[in-house]
Structures are given as structure tokens and as C-alpha cells.
Scaffold this active site. Structure first.
Site, short mmCIF file in Angstrom:
data_model
loop_
_atom_site.label_atom_id
_atom_site.label_comp_id
_atom_site.label_asym_id
_atom_site.label_seq_id
_atom_site.Cartn_x
_atom_site.Cartn_y
_atom_site.Cartn_z
N LYS A 256 -4.30 4.43 -12.23
CA LYS A 256 -3.13 4.27 -12.89
C LYS A 256 -3.25 4.55 -14.47
O LYS A 256 -2.81 5.51 -15.23
CB LYS A 256 -2.29 3.37 -12.68
CG LYS A 256 -1.78 3.15 -11.25
CD LYS A 256 -1.03 1.95 -10.85
CE LYS A 256 -0.89 1.93 -9.40
NZ LYS A 256 -2.16 2.29 -8.50
N TYR B 158 -6.78 2.06 2.39
CA TYR B 158 -6.70 1.65 1.07
C TYR B 158 -7.74 0.83 0.49
O TYR B 158 -8.15 -0.33 1.47
CB TYR B 158 -5.26 1.04 0.90
CG TYR B 158 -4.95 0.50 -0.72
CD1 TYR B 158 -4.59 1.54 -1.77
CD2 TYR B 158 -5.30 -0.90 -1.08
CE1 TYR B 158 -4.61 1.42 -2.99
CE2 TYR B 158 -5.06 -0.81 -2.26
CZ TYR B 158 -4.89 -0.20 -3.21
OH TYR B 158 -4.38 -0.51 -4.66
N GLU C 189 -6.93 19.80 -35.07
CA GLU C 189 -8.21 19.02 -34.89
C GLU C 189 -8.06 18.00 -33.73
O GLU C 189 -8.66 17.75 -32.96
CB GLU C 189 -8.88 18.68 -36.17
CG GLU C 189 -9.26 19.83 -37.01
CD GLU C 189 -9.61 19.43 -38.30
OE1 GLU C 189 -10.11 20.05 -39.21
OE2 GLU C 189 -9.40 18.20 -38.78
N THR D 121 -14.82 39.37 -30.22
CA THR D 121 -15.75 39.34 -29.12
C THR D 121 -17.03 38.66 -29.80
O THR D 121 -17.48 39.05 -30.88
CB THR D 121 -16.28 40.50 -28.22
OG1 THR D 121 -17.21 41.50 -29.06
CG2 THR D 121 -15.20 41.14 -27.44
N HIS D 122 -17.61 37.47 -29.23
CA HIS D 122 -18.64 36.73 -29.89
C HIS D 122 -18.36 36.38 -31.28
O HIS D 122 -19.26 36.21 -32.08
CB HIS D 122 -20.09 37.73 -29.81
CG HIS D 122 -20.44 38.41 -28.72
ND1 HIS D 122 -20.95 37.52 -27.68
CD2 HIS D 122 -19.96 39.60 -28.17
CE1 HIS D 122 -21.19 38.64 -26.56
NE2 HIS D 122 -20.63 39.61 -26.80
N SER E 260 -6.67 15.49 -48.60
CA SER E 260 -7.84 14.72 -48.70
C SER E 260 -7.55 13.55 -49.64
O SER E 260 -6.93 13.68 -50.72
CB SER E 260 -8.98 15.41 -49.22
OG SER E 260 -9.91 14.76 -49.87
N ASN F 112 0.80 -1.30 -0.07
CA ASN F 112 -0.01 0.08 -0.11
C ASN F 112 0.80 1.29 0.07
O ASN F 112 0.50 2.21 -0.63
CB ASN F 112 -0.83 0.12 1.11
CG ASN F 112 -2.08 -0.91 1.22
OD1 ASN F 112 -2.03 -1.99 0.27
ND2 ASN F 112 -2.86 -1.14 2.17
N LYS G 180 -7.15 20.11 -51.05
CA LYS G 180 -7.38 20.53 -49.66
C LYS G 180 -6.27 20.04 -48.93
O LYS G 180 -5.07 19.47 -49.35
CB LYS G 180 -8.29 19.26 -48.95
CG LYS G 180 -9.84 19.22 -49.27
CD LYS G 180 -10.68 20.40 -48.77
CE LYS G 180 -10.67 20.05 -47.08
NZ LYS G 180 -11.47 18.98 -47.10
#
Length: 457
Positions: free
Chosen positions: A324, A316, A289, A154-155, A276, A109, A282
Site C-alpha cells: 500500500k 494471503y 530536474e 543521434t548519440h 540561485s 482478506n 541563474k
């Protein structure tokens, strides 16, 4: 080899062994397990619990096992339950009776707790190096782009002009905080659980302070029950990793947008892009991503450990073995993401002319036009309305504010004079923002100097 077989009269069911074993993943901290064992036996000899002769034999055996694992001469085999039994079995096989004395005064332990702490501490140090490398790359971009004008948003709407240096500085702040969080976690977790036994310490006269110093800890843990059942540092680390992943994901999202045909702010290096299988034109931002996508995986690890720990009584319990695999995976995921993202950033080129043109065409200087009128006595609310009319006029004609003629300005408000062009230029809009933290060049130079000092420290 089982470390607990004496009380049992039957062999463990193979399915039980397969479900129970952890060697398939906890082999990852073989180095930490051996390091901890060397410190433990060194302390046992100092306290007269084992002989100097046995200590030398055990340390020599452990160092041989470590070297053979790293050279590929010693392979992990399925019959062992975990890394602890694997190391101990090989030690006994190599040095005989003395190897059986290694486990004196400790339990699996506190051994597990030690190995996990040592591993997390080592990984925090590696993560810090990767974060520092990313910060250095960001700082380099900032120094080169103090006058690279671009729209601030912004936005996700164009708002006011900033510089690329200022934009990168926002991410510098984020990743600096990430380093600070890791440093805090490392400091808080840096106490040694070894010597806590299964949960109630031991009757052997251990010198826990000495063991802690050998392993680079600030001291021993102060409650043996908490020592073997504490996984707060794992939860904190996974929380910090989730925040790093979130920051990388936000940055990746912007790069993905900037790389699109509609923006064309950046050009990704071929080495960090893919094509692609059907569309030859492409060039996809796959690394950005994937970094964005892997964020959910790191979040999942945090939620998993929180769920595991929420109902565990002291001390424990075997549930904790679940800490883990998810921690290893989250660490590896974030380390890989940091390394690849930094590489992508270092090879990426910025289309400065496109960025500046985008800032002009998005009316990011509209607020400065309103401030111009306020400076000439027009109430702000009236100035706001006047500039709104300017924007509508420009939208109808398909031009920027900078492209309006003096006659067109005066037709909407006679207050405008020829100096309006200077007042709403990208350079003026940015450079007159001189307070610390703003995008003006003088303010940015001060901030960059502060960042350099931070990285030196």
C-alpha cells in the site's frame, strides 16, 4: 477495536500494534472501503442473509461515516488497526447490533483485496485524465510548429533536420502507449474478489455476480485463493507508472539541455523556474530536474513489490500489507509529476530562430547534400566522401554548408550546381520526407489528424 480478539487472552503489545497497524496509511481508501461495504450489505439483504431493516440501518450509518470523514467531523484514531476496523467500530457505535452483521460472509482478506482494486482502478482513471491533458498540450504544440526547424539527434550529436512538431510527436507516441498500458491493466484487473472469504469462500449463499455488478466489475474472480493473494495488478500498475516516469524523465532531460545557455532552444516560464541564492543570473529548470529525480522513487516502488511477492506462498500473508504505502506514493508521485510537467510545457516558449540556426550550423543537411550528388549519378560511397570534405572545409572556416560559395562547392566537386542551395535548405530537407511517420509537413498533418481521432476516442 480488534476484529480478531476472541481467541486471545492478552492485550496486544503496543509495539506490536504500532508495527502491525495500517490505518496510518490505508485510511487513504476509506471511500472504497465504505463503497464495498454498501455493495456487500445490499447483496446480503437481496439473498436474505440480513434483513432489509438492518440493511437500511447499515447503509445509512456508512453514508453518515463517509460524510463525516469528508467534512472533517470524524477523525482517524490510533486505537484502530486499519480502515476496516475503524469503519466497523464507528458503525456499531452509531447503529448498535445491526452494525455487527456487516461482516457476515466476508473476511478482511477479501475486503483488503477489494479496497486495493477499487483504489487502483480509481487512480488509473485519474492518471488517464492527466495523460490525456499532456497529450492535448503536445498536440497543440505540434499544430503550431509544423515548420519550426530544429536539429534531430543521434548519440546526442546533431544528425538530420526535423521539426519541433515531429520531435513532440515522438513523445505523443510514448504517452499514448502509456494510456494504452493503463487501459489494459484496468481491463485485466476488473474482477471482484469480494466473497472469496479468507481463502476458501464461504458457506453463505452469496451472489458474487450481483456484488460485482454493483461495484462496476466485469464479474467475480474465479479462484478464492488467488483472489486474496493476487497483487499482479499492483505490479503491472507500478510497472506502467515506472514507464510513464521514464518518459517524463527523458523529456525533462531534453528540456534541461534545451534550457542551457549553450542551446537556448526554450525559455521556461518564471512560475516553473527558480533562482540561485548566490548567483543572480541563474534561472534553474527545477521542475524538470525534480521530475527526472523522482523517477528513481517510482522504480523503487516496483522493485519493492516484486521483492515482497517473490517468496509468498498461497494464500494471503501479512507481507502483502507492504503493497500500500509504496503504491500510494508512486501514484501520487507520478500524478504530481504529470500535472507539473504539463503546466511547465504549456507555459514554455520555443526559440524558433535559435533552433533553425542550430540545425544549419550542425551540418544536419549533410546527408541531403550527399543525396543531391547521388541524384546526379555519383555513387553514394563517393558522395559520402565528397560531403565529408565539405564538412571539414566548413569546420575550418567556421561556416555552415549553406554559407559556402558556388566556387567553393565546385572546387571540391564539379557536379555541384546552383540548385544545391535549394536542395540543402532546411525547408527542402524536411519537406521532401513525405512518408508517413516522417517530419514532412504533409505527413505530419496526416499524423496529427490520426492523433486527434485517438484523443476523441
Amino acid at each position: 477495536m480488534k476484529l480478531w480478539g476472541g481467541r486471545f487472552t492478552k492485550e496486544e503489545n503496543q509495539l506490536v500494534h504500532n508495527f502491525n497497524e495500517s490505518l496510518s496509511f490505508d485510511r487513504k481508501f476509506y471511500r472504497q472501503d465504505i463503497t464495498g461495504s454498501i455493495a456487500h450489505v445490499t447483496m446480503l439483504a437481496k439473498q436474505g442473509i440480513v434483513s432489509e431493516e438492518d440493511k437500511r440501518a447499515i447503509i445509512e450509518g456508512l453514508e453518515g461515516i463517509l460524510a463525516d470523514i469528508e467534512d472533517g467531523k470524524l477523525e482517524f484514531t490510533k486505537e484502530h488497526e486499519d480502515i476496516h476496523s475503524f469503519v466497523e467500530a464507528n458503525l456499531i457505535q452509531r447503529i448498535g447490533e445491526a452494525g455487527k452483521r456487516l461482516h457476515t460472509g466476508r473476511s478482511r482478506n477479501d475486503q483488503v483485496a477489494l479496497d486495493m482494486k477499487l483504489y487502483c482502478r480509481d487512480e488509473i482513471d485519474e492518471l488517464d485524465v492527466l495523460l490525456k491533458g499532456l497529450l492535448e498540450e503536445l498536440l497543440g504544440i505540434m499544430e503550431k510548429n509544423l515548420d519550426t526547424y530544429m536539429p534531430g539527434f543521434t548519440h546526442l550529436q546533431k544528425a538530420q533536420p526535423v521539426t519541433l512538431a515531429h520531435h513532440m510527436g515522438a513523445y505523443f507516441e510514448m504517452f499514448s502507449r502509456d494510456r494504452g498500458r493503463l487501459s489494459d491493466i484496468r481491463r485485466r484487473m476488473n474482477t471482484c474478489p469480494l466473497g472469496s472469504g479468507a481463502l476458501a469462500g464461504t458457506t453463505y449463499p452469496l451472489d458474487r455476480e450481483y456484488t460485482a455488478s454493483l461495484l462496476g466489475f466485469d464479474g467475480p474472480t474465479l479462484n478464492s485463493m488467488d483472489s486474496v493473494s493476487d497483487r499482479d495488478y499492483v505490479i503491472e500498475l507500478l510497472s506502467a507508472l515506472s514507464t510513464i516516469a521514464m518518459h517524463l524523465s527523458r523529456f525533462s532531460e531534453e528540456i534541461i539541455i534545451w534550457n542551457s545557455n549553450e542551446y537556448r532552444f526554450v525559455e521556461l516560464d518564471d512560475a516553473y523556474s527558480t533562482g540561485s541564492s548566490i548567483m543572480p543570473q541563474k534561472k534553474n529548470p527545477d521542475i524538470a530536474e525534480l521530475v527526472r529525480g523522482k523517477t528513481g522513487r517510482v522504480y523503487g516502488a516496483l522493485m519493492s513489490i516484486l521483492t515482497v511477492m517473490k517468496g509468498i506462498p498461497l494464500a494471503y500473508d501479512k507481507d502483502m500489507q507492504e503493497d500500500k504505502e509504496l503504491t500510494f506514493d508512486a501514484i501520487d508521485t507520478v500524478k504530481g509529476s504529470l500535472a507539473l510537467f504539463t503546466g511547465m510545457l504549456s507555459t514554455m516558449s520555443f526559440q524558433k530562430d535559435v533552433m533553425e540556426a542550430s540545425a544549419k550550423n550542425g551540418f544536419t543537411n549533410a546527408t541531403d547534400a550527399a543525396d543531391y550528388l547521388v541524384g546526379r549519378g555519383v555513387p553514394f560511397r563517393d558522395a559520402h566522401g565528397i560531403v565529408g570534405q565539405l564538412v571539414l572545409f566548413c569546420i575550418e572556416k567556421g561556416i555552415a554548408l549553406d554559407d559556402m560559395s558556388m566556387e567553393e562547392f565546385k572546387a571540391i566537386s564539379p557536379v555541384f550546381e546552383p540548385d544545391i542551395y535549394e536542395a540543402i535548405s532546411m525547408k527542402t530537407c524536411v519537406e521532401k520526407r513525405i512518408t508517413i511517420g516522417a517530419p514532412g509537413q504533409e505527413a505530419m498533418k496526416k499524423v496529427i489528424a490520426i492523433y486527434k481521432e485517438q484523443l476523441k476516442a
